[in-house]
Design a protein around this motif. Structure first.
Motif, short mmCIF file in Angstrom:
data_model
loop_
_atom_site.label_atom_id
_atom_site.label_comp_id
_atom_site.label_asym_id
_atom_site.label_seq_id
_atom_site.Cartn_x
_atom_site.Cartn_y
_atom_site.Cartn_z
N ALA A 32 -41.54 115.13 -16.06
CA ALA A 32 -41.75 113.64 -15.37
C ALA A 32 -40.89 112.90 -16.34
O ALA A 32 -40.01 112.01 -15.50
CB ALA A 32 -43.39 112.58 -15.02
N VAL A 33 -40.64 112.85 -17.16
CA VAL A 33 -40.19 112.26 -18.31
C VAL A 33 -38.31 112.37 -17.07
O VAL A 33 -37.10 111.29 -17.24
CB VAL A 33 -39.78 112.52 -19.60
N GLY A 34 -38.21 112.70 -17.77
CA GLY A 34 -36.46 112.87 -16.43
C GLY A 34 -36.14 111.95 -14.79
O GLY A 34 -35.66 111.83 -14.51
N TRP A 35 -37.36 112.29 -14.32
CA TRP A 35 -37.32 111.44 -13.03
C TRP A 35 -37.24 109.61 -13.02
O TRP A 35 -37.54 109.07 -12.61
CB TRP A 35 -38.44 111.97 -12.42
N ILE A 36 -38.54 109.41 -14.62
CA ILE A 36 -39.32 108.60 -14.62
C ILE A 36 -37.75 107.63 -15.87
O ILE A 36 -37.16 106.24 -15.28
CB ILE A 36 -40.05 107.74 -15.64
N GLY A 37 -37.38 108.45 -16.09
CA GLY A 37 -35.62 107.90 -16.43
C GLY A 37 -34.81 108.10 -15.37
O GLY A 37 -33.72 106.25 -15.02
N ALA A 38 -34.55 108.42 -14.46
CA ALA A 38 -33.79 108.12 -13.72
C ALA A 38 -33.76 107.06 -12.40
O ALA A 38 -32.84 105.94 -12.11
CB ALA A 38 -33.63 110.01 -12.64
N ILE A 39 -35.52 106.98 -12.64
CA ILE A 39 -36.20 105.81 -11.32
C ILE A 39 -35.76 104.22 -12.39
O ILE A 39 -35.30 103.52 -11.95
CB ILE A 39 -37.36 105.74 -11.37
N GLY A 40 -35.26 104.78 -13.72
CA GLY A 40 -35.27 103.27 -14.72
C GLY A 40 -33.91 102.85 -14.48
O GLY A 40 -32.51 101.99 -14.39
N VAL A 41 -32.84 104.23 -14.49
CA VAL A 41 -31.77 104.21 -14.28
C VAL A 41 -30.91 103.35 -13.17
O VAL A 41 -30.13 102.46 -12.60
CB VAL A 41 -30.57 105.34 -14.21
N ALA A 42 -31.93 103.33 -11.73
CA ALA A 42 -31.08 103.66 -10.97
C ALA A 42 -31.75 101.64 -10.76
O ALA A 42 -31.00 100.99 -9.70
CB ALA A 42 -31.80 104.11 -9.55
N ILE A 43 -32.87 101.28 -11.24
CA ILE A 43 -33.27 100.34 -11.24
C ILE A 43 -32.33 98.95 -11.71
O ILE A 43 -31.22 97.67 -11.70
CB ILE A 43 -34.41 100.09 -12.04
N GLY A 44 -31.44 99.75 -13.18
CA GLY A 44 -31.13 98.74 -13.75
C GLY A 44 -29.38 98.89 -12.87
O GLY A 44 -29.04 97.81 -13.57
N LEU A 45 -29.20 99.68 -12.37
CA LEU A 45 -27.71 99.97 -11.41
C LEU A 45 -27.83 98.65 -10.69
O LEU A 45 -26.64 98.16 -10.87
CB LEU A 45 -27.55 101.08 -10.57
N LEU A 49 -24.44 95.88 -10.68
CA LEU A 49 -23.42 95.98 -9.70
C LEU A 49 -22.97 94.88 -9.31
O LEU A 49 -22.84 94.01 -8.47
CB LEU A 49 -24.11 96.59 -8.03
N LEU A 50 -24.88 93.79 -8.81
CA LEU A 50 -24.46 92.68 -8.30
C LEU A 50 -23.08 91.12 -9.15
O LEU A 50 -23.17 91.43 -8.42
CB LEU A 50 -26.19 91.71 -8.00
N SER A 51 -23.79 92.16 -10.40
CA SER A 51 -23.17 91.21 -12.16
C SER A 51 -21.74 91.51 -11.31
O SER A 51 -20.64 90.60 -11.18
CB SER A 51 -23.41 91.55 -12.84
N PHE A 52 -21.17 93.21 -11.31
CA PHE A 52 -19.73 93.57 -11.01
C PHE A 52 -19.48 92.86 -9.37
O PHE A 52 -18.06 92.33 -9.31
CB PHE A 52 -19.67 94.75 -11.26
N SER A 53 -20.37 92.14 -8.49
CA SER A 53 -19.68 92.20 -7.26
C SER A 53 -19.51 90.85 -7.10
O SER A 53 -19.12 89.79 -6.72
CB SER A 53 -21.11 92.46 -6.06
N MET A 54 -20.50 89.66 -8.14
CA MET A 54 -20.08 88.44 -8.47
C MET A 54 -19.12 88.25 -9.30
O MET A 54 -18.49 87.23 -9.33
CB MET A 54 -21.17 87.83 -8.94
N SER A 55 -19.07 88.46 -10.10
CA SER A 55 -17.59 88.35 -10.87
C SER A 55 -16.50 88.61 -10.25
O SER A 55 -15.15 87.95 -10.21
CB SER A 55 -17.53 89.00 -12.24
N SER A 56 -16.33 89.70 -9.58
CA SER A 56 -14.67 90.27 -8.92
C SER A 56 -14.72 88.85 -7.87
O SER A 56 -13.61 88.07 -6.86
CB SER A 56 -15.30 91.11 -7.06
N ARG A 57 -15.71 87.87 -6.72
CA ARG A 57 -16.22 87.46 -6.33
C ARG A 57 -15.55 86.29 -6.72
O ARG A 57 -14.49 85.72 -5.88
CB ARG A 57 -17.61 87.20 -5.06
#
Length: 73
Positions: A32-45, A49-57
Motif C-alpha cells: 500500500a505504500v506506493g498507492w499512498i505515496g501516489a495519493i500524496g503526490v496527487a494532493i500535492g499537485l 498547479l494553483l500556484s503556477f496558475s496564479m503566477s501566470s495570471r
C-alpha cells in the motif's frame, strides 16, 4: 536565509513522509505504500498547479498594464 528555510522544509517533508510510510507499512501493508505515496503526490499537485496558475495570471496582468501604459504616451 531563504535557502535555509527551503532546506528545513524539505527535511521536514521527508520526515513526515517517513512517518506516514512507517504507519502505512505497520497498519496496512508494504504494497500500500506506493498507492499512498501516489495519493500524496496527487494532493500535492493541486496547490502547485494553483500556484503556477496564479503566477501566470499575475504576469499576464502585469504585461497588459505595461502595454496600456505605453499606449497612453
Amino acid at each position: 536565509m531563504s535557502k535555509c528555510w527551503r532546506y528545513s522544509i524539505l527535511q521536514f517533508g521527508m520526515a513526515v513522509g517517513a512517518v506516514i510510510g512507517g504507519m502505512v507499512v505497520e497498519k496496512i501493508s508494504l504494497q500500500a505504500v506506493g498507492w499512498i505515496g501516489a495519493i500524496g503526490v496527487a494532493i500535492g499537485l493541486i496547490p502547485a498547479l494553483l500556484s503556477f496558475s496564479m503566477s501566470s495570471r499575475s504576469i499576464t496582468g502585469e504585461q497588459e498594464l505595461t502595454a496600456e501604459n505605453k499606449s497612453e504616451f
